[in-house]
Every structure is written in structure tokens, then in C-alpha cells.
Design an enzyme around this catalytic site. Structure first.
Site, short mmCIF file in Angstrom:
data_model
loop_
_atom_site.label_atom_id
_atom_site.label_comp_id
_atom_site.label_asym_id
_atom_site.label_seq_id
_atom_site.Cartn_x
_atom_site.Cartn_y
_atom_site.Cartn_z
N LYS A 37 7.40 92.62 -8.86
CA LYS A 37 6.19 91.99 -9.39
C LYS A 37 6.24 91.85 -10.91
CE LYS A 37 4.14 91.27 -5.46
NZ LYS A 37 3.92 89.90 -4.94
N THR B 23 -6.37 93.48 2.80
CA THR B 23 -5.47 92.61 3.55
C THR B 23 -4.72 93.46 4.59
OG1 THR B 23 -3.57 93.00 2.10
CG2 THR B 23 -5.09 91.22 1.47
N TYR C 13 8.84 97.28 -5.30
CA TYR C 13 7.68 96.41 -5.38
C TYR C 13 7.25 96.19 -6.83
CZ TYR C 13 3.09 94.48 -4.16
OH TYR C 13 1.99 93.67 -4.03
N ASN D 27 2.97 82.90 -2.62
CA ASN D 27 2.23 84.10 -2.28
C ASN D 27 2.98 85.04 -1.33
OD1 ASN D 27 -0.47 85.64 -1.78
ND2 ASN D 27 0.18 84.98 0.27
N ASP E 88 4.75 80.38 6.50
CA ASP E 88 4.86 81.81 6.72
C ASP E 88 6.02 82.04 7.68
OD1 ASP E 88 4.23 84.65 7.34
OD2 ASP E 88 2.30 84.18 6.45
#
Length: 253
Positions: free
Chosen positions: A161, A192, A157, A91, A38
């Protein structure tokens, strides 16, 4: 420990929180040795500590997936640590700002595409090269329901995706005979930090989002992690090139 990934060497990017953390924890619980990656070092170290507390094996390697040199160092470090790379979950991602296509800021577009699409490609590029050397492996990319249908006010976005889904299908076909399976999960609304940072400021937004879910609730990150682990395990051995909705029925409309 159920052992679905016993002895496997795994990498999870964006595993300092949310879906990535839940996935890294589940990978470790299923017997994998995990590289936690990360840009958020403190969050990633918390993930590593949580894995180690339960007797698992994990190491943190910082990486900005939008930077080619850092991705190369990440994969090199993973292989140096565990000797191979059996499973990779790409991810890492950001939400970006909201706005209509005609007014969307160019710098915001560039940031979202660089992380959410180019970052996945850069990771896959290095992961595939390693898996070719060792005779196979499994890759699972985190896309989104926004990779399957359009979402207003999120052009970058949604485009990124959709790109992840297309990239997943293309690479899956290219490497199917090389024993490398490549799939994607397409989560719907998940509780999240990406979501709660927004909804905590305006509870009405959360209520509206949940009202739009056919099942009437958000997913927990662990529910997405289960799909990612399954796609990387032998239980899905005849599945490649899939874009699996884990969305409470959104794209069934």
C-alpha cells in the site's frame, strides 16, 4: 441520479464485494457505464445485476490483476464494450496472512505484492495507454492508511500500500500535462468481507479495532465509494497526485 459521471465509461476492479461493489453501484447511479471486474465471478455478476436492476449499464469481465495478459484483455474488453475509458478505479486487493516481518512467509509476501502493488501497476499501465490515445481520463487507486503509516504484523500489505501511494504520485506527475489525473484513497477500518471474515470469528477483535478509531466506528463501503467517485469526477479537476485519507481520523494522530 445526480449525474456527476453522466455518460462516462468506467472500470472498477475488485468490484465483486466491499468497497469495489459500492463504488461500481455509485458510479452507475451517477450516470457512468461500468465494467465490473473481479476474480470472483459470482460476486461480480451480483454487482452487475444490482446495477441493471436500477436501470444502469454494466458488464462483467473477469480478471486476475496480477496477470499481465488478463489485464490487457480487461482494458481491451472495456474499450470494445464502451468505446473508451474515462474513469478507472484500481481497487482489487487481498489482505494476506498476518505475521511479523522476520517470520513472514515468502509465498504469502509474493501473493500480496503481486495483487496489491503489481496488479495496480499493470492496470495503470494499460489504462494510461488508453487514456493517452483518447486525450485524458481519471484514475483512482485504493491504497490504505497502511500506505501512510506502519502497521505491525502486516509487512507485505503495508509495503504494497505504501507502494501504491508512491506509484500514484509518480504517475500523476508524469501524466499531469496529458490531462490524466491520478489519485489514491487511503481507507481506514471499513466494514467489508476482508474485515468481517476475521471479526466474525472473534468479536473482541472487532471491539478492539473500533476502540482504536477516533470516530468510534467502522466506515461503510459507501463512504469510501463517495471519495472515489469524487476523485474521478470533474468536481476534483485540480487534484492529482493526492493520497486522500478516508479513515475517521487515524492518521491525524
Amino acid at each position: 441520479m445526480n449525474g456527476r459521471l453522466e455518460g462516462k465509461a468506467a472500470l472498477v476492479t475488485g468490484s465483486g464485494s466491499g468497497i469495489g461493489r459500492a463504488t461500481a453501484l455509485l458510479f452507475a447511479r451517477e450516470g457512468a457505464r461500468v465494467i465490473v471486474s473481479d476474480v470472483n465471478a459470482s460476486g461480480a455478476e451480483e454487482t452487475v445485476a444490482a446495477i441493471q436492476k436500477k436501470g444502469g449499464e454494466a458488464r462483467f469481465i473477469r480478471c486476475d490483476v496480477s496477470k499481465s495478459a488478463e489485464v490487457e484483455a480487461l482494458i481491451r474488453g472495456a474499450v470494445e464494450t464502451f468505446g473508451r475509458l474515462d474513469c478507472a478505479v484500481n481497487n482489487a486487493g487481498i489482505s494476506g496472512v498476518m505475521g511479523p516481518t522476520g517470520d513472514y512467509p515468502e509465498d504469502a509476501w509474493d501473493r500480496v505484492i503481486a495483487t496489491n502493488l503489481t496488479g495496480v501497476w499493470l492496470c495503470m499501465k494499460q489504462e494510461i495507454q488508453q487514456m493517452l490515445k483518447q486525450g485524458g481520463g481519471s484514475i483512482a487507486n485504493t491504497a490504505s492508511v497502511a500506505g501512510l503509516v506502519g502497521f505491525t504484523m502486516a509487512p507485505a500489505y503495508t509495503a504494497a500500500k505504501h507502494g501504491v501511494v508512491g506509484l500514484t504520485k509518480t504517475a500523476a506527475l508524469e501524466y499531469a500535462k496529458a490531462n490524466i489525473r491520478i489519485n489514491a484513497v487511503c481507507p481506514g477500518l471499513v466494514r467489508t468481507p476482508m474485515i468481517t471474515d476475521t471479526t466474525s470469528k472473534n468479536p473482541q477483535i472487532e471491539q478492539a479495532l473500533i476502540a482504536d478509531e477516533p470516530v468510534g466506528r467502522m466506515a461503510d463501503p459507501e463512504e469510501i465509494a463517495e471519495a472515489l467517485v469524487w476523485l474521478c469526477s470533474g468536481a476534483s479537476s485540480f487534484i492529482t497526485g493526492a493520497a486522500l485519507p478516508v479513515d475517521g481520523g487515524v492518521v491525524a494522530r
